[in-house]
Write a protein that holds these residues in place. Structure first.
Motif, PDB file in Angstrom:
ATOM      1  N   TYR A 180       0.858  -1.176   0.000  1.00 19.86           N
ATOM      2  CA  TYR A 180       0.000   0.000   0.000  1.00 19.86           C
ATOM      3  C   TYR A 180       0.900   1.234   0.000  1.00 19.86           C
ATOM      4  N   PHE A 181       0.799   2.035  -1.041  1.00 22.45           N
ATOM      5  CA  PHE A 181       1.622   3.244  -1.172  1.00 22.45           C
ATOM      6  C   PHE A 181       0.944   4.398  -0.445  1.00 22.45           C
ATOM      7  N   MET A 182       1.679   5.072   0.421  1.00 22.72           N
ATOM      8  CA  MET A 182       1.143   6.191   1.185  1.00 22.72           C
ATOM      9  C   MET A 182       2.064   7.391   1.019  1.00 22.72           C
ATOM     10  N   ARG A 183       1.463   8.531   0.716  1.00 22.25           N
ATOM     11  CA  ARG A 183       2.229   9.773   0.645  1.00 22.25           C
ATOM     12  C   ARG A 183       1.745  10.718   1.726  1.00 22.25           C
ATOM     13  N   ARG A 184       2.384  11.864   1.851  1.00 20.23           N
ATOM     14  CA  ARG A 184       2.054  12.815   2.913  1.00 20.23           C
ATOM     15  C   ARG A 184       0.552  13.090   2.965  1.00 20.23           C
ATOM     16  N   GLY A 185       0.006  12.968   4.166  1.00 26.57           N
ATOM     17  CA  GLY A 185      -1.409  13.220   4.363  1.00 26.57           C
ATOM     18  C   GLY A 185      -1.931  12.513   5.590  1.00 26.57           C
ATOM     19  N   GLU A 186      -3.215  12.719   5.843  1.00 26.93           N
ATOM     20  CA  GLU A 186      -3.878  12.098   6.985  1.00 26.93           C
ATOM     21  C   GLU A 186      -4.862  11.065   6.473  1.00 26.93           C
ATOM     22  N   TYR A 187      -4.836   9.896   7.079  1.00 26.06           N
ATOM     23  CA  TYR A 187      -5.691   8.787   6.696  1.00 26.06           C
ATOM     24  C   TYR A 187      -6.450   8.317   7.943  1.00 26.06           C
ATOM     25  N   PRO A 188      -7.593   8.981   8.271  1.00 24.21           N
ATOM     26  CA  PRO A 188      -8.304   8.676   9.513  1.00 24.21           C
ATOM     27  C   PRO A 188      -8.990   7.314   9.532  1.00 24.21           C
ATOM     28  N   ASP A 189      -9.278   6.760   8.366  1.00 25.33           N
ATOM     29  CA  ASP A 189      -9.908   5.432   8.285  1.00 25.33           C
ATOM     30  C   ASP A 189      -9.539   4.840   6.935  1.00 25.33           C
ATOM     31  N   TYR A 190      -8.262   4.563   6.753  1.00 24.79           N
ATOM     32  CA  TYR A 190      -7.815   4.158   5.419  1.00 24.79           C
ATOM     33  C   TYR A 190      -8.252   2.762   5.028  1.00 24.79           C
ATOM     34  N   MET A 191      -8.628   1.921   5.981  1.00 26.96           N
ATOM     35  CA  MET A 191      -9.112   0.592   5.606  1.00 26.96           C
ATOM     36  C   MET A 191     -10.389   0.703   4.780  1.00 26.96           C
ATOM     37  N   GLN A 192     -11.296   1.571   5.184  1.00 25.16           N
ATOM     38  CA  GLN A 192     -12.560   1.730   4.474  1.00 25.16           C
ATOM     39  C   GLN A 192     -12.352   2.383   3.106  1.00 25.16           C
ATOM     40  N   HIS A 193     -11.532   3.406   3.050  1.00 20.77           N
ATOM     41  CA  HIS A 193     -11.372   4.162   1.811  1.00 20.77           C
ATOM     42  C   HIS A 193     -10.464   3.478   0.800  1.00 20.77           C
ATOM     43  N   LEU A 194      -9.464   2.773   1.270  1.00 20.42           N
ATOM     44  CA  LEU A 194      -8.501   2.159   0.355  1.00 20.42           C
ATOM     45  C   LEU A 194      -8.620   0.647   0.280  1.00 20.42           C
ATOM     46  N   GLY A 195      -9.540   0.053   1.029  1.00 19.80           N
ATOM     47  CA  GLY A 195      -9.699  -1.389   1.015  1.00 19.80           C
ATOM     48  C   GLY A 195      -8.533  -2.111   1.649  1.00 19.80           C
ATOM     49  N   MET A 196      -7.875  -1.455   2.579  1.00 10.65           N
ATOM     50  CA  MET A 196      -6.704  -2.038   3.219  1.00 10.65           C
ATOM     51  C   MET A 196      -7.096  -2.892   4.407  1.00 10.65           C
ATOM     52  N   SER A 197      -6.200  -3.738   4.774  1.00 10.09           N
ATOM     53  CA  SER A 197      -6.363  -4.604   5.937  1.00 10.09           C
ATOM     54  C   SER A 197      -5.934  -3.844   7.191  1.00 10.09           C
TER      55      SER A 197
END
Length: 137
Positions: free
Chosen positions: A63-80
């Motif tokens: 999972y590639f992540m760049r500068r920013g805030e991810y308050p619930d990235y599992m829901q938005h990006l389909g991550m585990s």
């Protein structure tokens, strides 16, 4: 800020959504995050670009992540919620699309990298390539 600190990335992982619960701050590669957090539901990338993995030792889904805030990235990006390792990656200055390729043998880019008709990248051509070594800082 010193030159050394400018070259370092920083990511903070949180056990719960919206940056709640226990946290783990990381500024270098980490091959096993299991001893720091039992799960991960949100993160804040303060600097640098990061590749997150759902298995130890930089294995599994990336999972590639760049500068920013991810308050619930599992829901938005389909991550585990089982992020097990992370690695800071170098981001060269470039224009256009960039692809991160895992180490391995690629004899046919159009099949192996999804660049055929189904991948939507059939007209893409390589203008430059950069090898990223294990650690860039």
């Amino acid at each position: 800020m010193s030159t050394t600190n400018m070259n370092r990335g920083k990511i903070v992982f949180y056990e719960d959504r919206n940056f709640q619960g226990r946290s783990y701050e990381c500024s270098s590669d980490c091959s096993d995050m299991g001893s720091y957090l039992s799960r991960c539901h949100s993160c804040r990338v303060e600097s640098g670009c990061w590749m997150l993995y759902n298995r130890n030792n930089y294995m599994g889904n990336q999972y590639f992540m760049r500068r920013g805030e991810y308050p619930d990235y599992m829901q938005h990006l389909g991550m585990s919620d089982c992020i097990k390792s992370c690695r800071m990656i170098a981001m060269p200055h470039f224009r256009g699309r960039m692809m991160y390729m895992r180490p391995g043998e690629y004899s046919n880019f159009s099949v192996g990298m999804g660049m055929g008709a189904m991948g939507g990248l059939s007209g893409m051509r390589f203008m430059s390539m950069r090898r990223i070594m294990d650690s860039w800082y």
